[in-house]
Design a protein around this motif. Structure first.
Motif, PDB file in Angstrom:
ATOM      1  N   SER A  48     -10.496  54.708 -11.717  1.00  0.00           N
ATOM      2  CA  SER A  48      -9.347  54.150 -12.443  1.00  0.00           C
ATOM      3  C   SER A  48      -9.773  53.587 -13.796  1.00  0.00           C
ATOM      4  N   ILE A  49     -10.899  52.887 -13.835  1.00  0.00           N
ATOM      5  CA  ILE A  49     -11.413  52.329 -15.093  1.00  0.00           C
ATOM      6  C   ILE A  49     -11.741  53.448 -16.070  1.00  0.00           C
ATOM      7  N   LEU A  50     -12.318  54.523 -15.580  1.00  0.00           N
ATOM      8  CA  LEU A  50     -12.732  55.636 -16.431  1.00  0.00           C
ATOM      9  C   LEU A  50     -11.591  56.584 -16.791  1.00  0.00           C
ATOM     10  N   GLY A  51     -10.418  56.363 -16.222  1.00  0.00           N
ATOM     11  CA  GLY A  51      -9.282  57.228 -16.521  1.00  0.00           C
ATOM     12  C   GLY A  51      -9.353  58.564 -15.832  1.00  0.00           C
ATOM     13  N   LEU A  52     -10.055  58.648 -14.727  1.00  0.00           N
ATOM     14  CA  LEU A  52     -10.225  59.909 -14.012  1.00  0.00           C
ATOM     15  C   LEU A  52      -9.208  60.102 -12.904  1.00  0.00           C
ATOM     16  N   THR A  53      -8.283  59.172 -12.779  1.00  0.00           N
ATOM     17  CA  THR A  53      -7.225  59.291 -11.785  1.00  0.00           C
ATOM     18  C   THR A  53      -5.894  58.938 -12.438  1.00  0.00           C
ATOM     19  N   ASN A  54      -4.826  59.502 -11.936  1.00  0.00           N
ATOM     20  CA  ASN A  54      -3.492  59.283 -12.493  1.00  0.00           C
ATOM     21  C   ASN A  54      -2.764  58.179 -11.738  1.00  0.00           C
ATOM     22  N   ASN A  55      -1.636  57.765 -12.294  1.00  0.00           N
ATOM     23  CA  ASN A  55      -0.728  56.805 -11.659  1.00  0.00           C
ATOM     24  C   ASN A  55      -1.403  55.474 -11.348  1.00  0.00           C
ATOM     25  N   VAL A  56      -2.070  54.921 -12.347  1.00  0.00           N
ATOM     26  CA  VAL A  56      -2.723  53.622 -12.234  1.00  0.00           C
ATOM     27  C   VAL A  56      -1.993  52.661 -13.154  1.00  0.00           C
ATOM     28  N   SER A  57      -1.805  51.436 -12.706  1.00  0.00           N
ATOM     29  CA  SER A  57      -1.213  50.422 -13.574  1.00  0.00           C
ATOM     30  C   SER A  57      -2.201  49.274 -13.730  1.00  0.00           C
ATOM     31  N   GLY A  58      -2.096  48.547 -14.835  1.00  0.00           N
ATOM     32  CA  GLY A  58      -2.968  47.417 -15.112  1.00  0.00           C
ATOM     33  C   GLY A  58      -3.475  47.462 -16.539  1.00  0.00           C
ATOM     34  N   LYS A  59      -4.497  46.666 -16.824  1.00  0.00           N
ATOM     35  CA  LYS A  59      -5.038  46.567 -18.181  1.00  0.00           C
ATOM     36  C   LYS A  59      -6.558  46.533 -18.118  1.00  0.00           C
ATOM     37  N   ILE A  60      -7.191  47.258 -19.032  1.00  0.00           N
ATOM     38  CA  ILE A  60      -8.646  47.289 -19.137  1.00  0.00           C
ATOM     39  C   ILE A  60      -9.027  46.967 -20.568  1.00  0.00           C
ATOM     40  N   ASN A  61      -9.928  46.029 -20.743  1.00  0.00           N
ATOM     41  CA  ASN A  61     -10.452  45.671 -22.054  1.00  0.00           C
ATOM     42  C   ASN A  61     -11.937  46.034 -22.028  1.00  0.00           C
ATOM     43  N   PHE A  62     -12.322  47.033 -22.820  1.00  0.00           N
ATOM     44  CA  PHE A  62     -13.690  47.536 -22.838  1.00  0.00           C
ATOM     45  C   PHE A  62     -14.231  47.417 -24.250  1.00  0.00           C
ATOM     46  N   PHE A  63     -15.230  46.545 -24.448  1.00  0.00           N
ATOM     47  CA  PHE A  63     -15.778  46.257 -25.771  1.00  0.00           C
ATOM     48  C   PHE A  63     -14.664  45.950 -26.773  1.00  0.00           C
ATOM     49  N   ASP A  64     -13.752  45.055 -26.384  1.00  0.00           N
ATOM     50  CA  ASP A  64     -12.642  44.586 -27.223  1.00  0.00           C
ATOM     51  C   ASP A  64     -11.619  45.668 -27.560  1.00  0.00           C
ATOM     52  N   LYS A  65     -11.641  46.802 -26.868  1.00  0.00           N
ATOM     53  CA  LYS A  65     -10.583  47.810 -26.989  1.00  0.00           C
ATOM     54  C   LYS A  65      -9.714  47.696 -25.749  1.00  0.00           C
ATOM     55  N   VAL A  66      -8.415  47.563 -25.953  1.00  0.00           N
ATOM     56  CA  VAL A  66      -7.495  47.404 -24.836  1.00  0.00           C
ATOM     57  C   VAL A  66      -6.932  48.756 -24.434  1.00  0.00           C
ATOM     58  N   PHE A  67      -6.991  49.041 -23.146  1.00  0.00           N
ATOM     59  CA  PHE A  67      -6.436  50.261 -22.570  1.00  0.00           C
ATOM     60  C   PHE A  67      -5.419  49.839 -21.521  1.00  0.00           C
ATOM     61  N   LEU A  68      -4.169  50.192 -21.723  1.00  0.00           N
ATOM     62  CA  LEU A  68      -3.147  49.911 -20.731  1.00  0.00           C
ATOM     63  C   LEU A  68      -3.056  51.100 -19.798  1.00  0.00           C
ATOM     64  N   CYS A  69      -3.179  50.843 -18.525  1.00  0.00           N
ATOM     65  CA  CYS A  69      -3.031  51.898 -17.532  1.00  0.00           C
ATOM     66  C   CYS A  69      -1.550  52.011 -17.247  1.00  0.00           C
ATOM     67  N   ASP A  70      -0.910  52.961 -17.897  1.00  0.00           N
ATOM     68  CA  ASP A  70       0.544  53.053 -17.853  1.00  0.00           C
ATOM     69  C   ASP A  70       1.025  54.308 -17.156  1.00  0.00           C
ATOM     70  N   ASN A  71       0.258  54.775 -16.196  1.00  0.00           N
ATOM     71  CA  ASN A  71       0.634  55.928 -15.371  1.00  0.00           C
ATOM     72  C   ASN A  71       0.602  57.254 -16.112  1.00  0.00           C
ATOM     73  N   ARG A  72       0.078  57.302 -17.327  1.00  0.00           N
ATOM     74  CA  ARG A  72      -0.052  58.571 -18.031  1.00  0.00           C
ATOM     75  C   ARG A  72      -1.496  59.032 -17.928  1.00  0.00           C
ATOM     76  N   PRO A  73      -1.723  60.288 -17.549  1.00  0.00           N
ATOM     77  CA  PRO A  73      -3.098  60.761 -17.438  1.00  0.00           C
ATOM     78  C   PRO A  73      -3.759  60.863 -18.806  1.00  0.00           C
ATOM     79  N   ARG A  74      -4.990  60.373 -18.899  1.00  0.00           N
ATOM     80  CA  ARG A  74      -5.784  60.481 -20.114  1.00  0.00           C
ATOM     81  C   ARG A  74      -7.228  60.735 -19.712  1.00  0.00           C
ATOM     82  N   SER A  75      -7.916  61.490 -20.495  1.00  0.00           N
ATOM     83  CA  SER A  75      -9.309  61.766 -20.163  1.00  0.00           C
ATOM     84  C   SER A  75     -10.182  60.563 -20.493  1.00  0.00           C
TER      85      SER A  75
END
Length: 91
Positions: A48-75
């Motif tokens: 889920s952190i790496l974006g290797l699965t779909n349909n995840v919700s939540g928020k990830i902050n990696f080296f001050d970059k914010v990634f919102l897990c908004d259920n859209r698949p991304r590599s």
């Protein structure tokens, strides 16, 4: 000390398993590991952190970059800024 990874409220559901409100942080300079019984959600959390699965919700902050897990698949490459989805010719 700054956090290099902050995970907030990660949720992922399968038919027979679900992660619910997973939150943790990793301070810079620290080493950590995931320990748990089989089926506890270690691999699902990392995927889920790496974006290797779909349909995840939540928020990830990696080296001050914010990634919102908004259920859209991304590599994983796109999430880390290595791939531009609008221009696939970037390598």
């Amino acid at each position: 000390m700054d956090n290099i990874l902050e995970v907030s409220g990660i949720n992922k559901s399968y038919d027979d398993f679900s992660l619910k409100d997973i939150s943790f942080y990793l301070p810079e300079g620290c080493i950590t590991g995931f320990v748990g019984i089989n089926g506890a959600g270690k691999t699902t959390t990392l995927r889920s952190i790496l974006g290797l699965t779909n349909n995840v919700s939540g928020k990830i902050n990696f080296f001050d970059k914010v990634f919102l897990c908004d259920n859209r698949p991304r590599s994983a490459r796109h999430r880390c800024g290595k791939e531009n989805p609008r221009n696939q010719s970037n390598k």
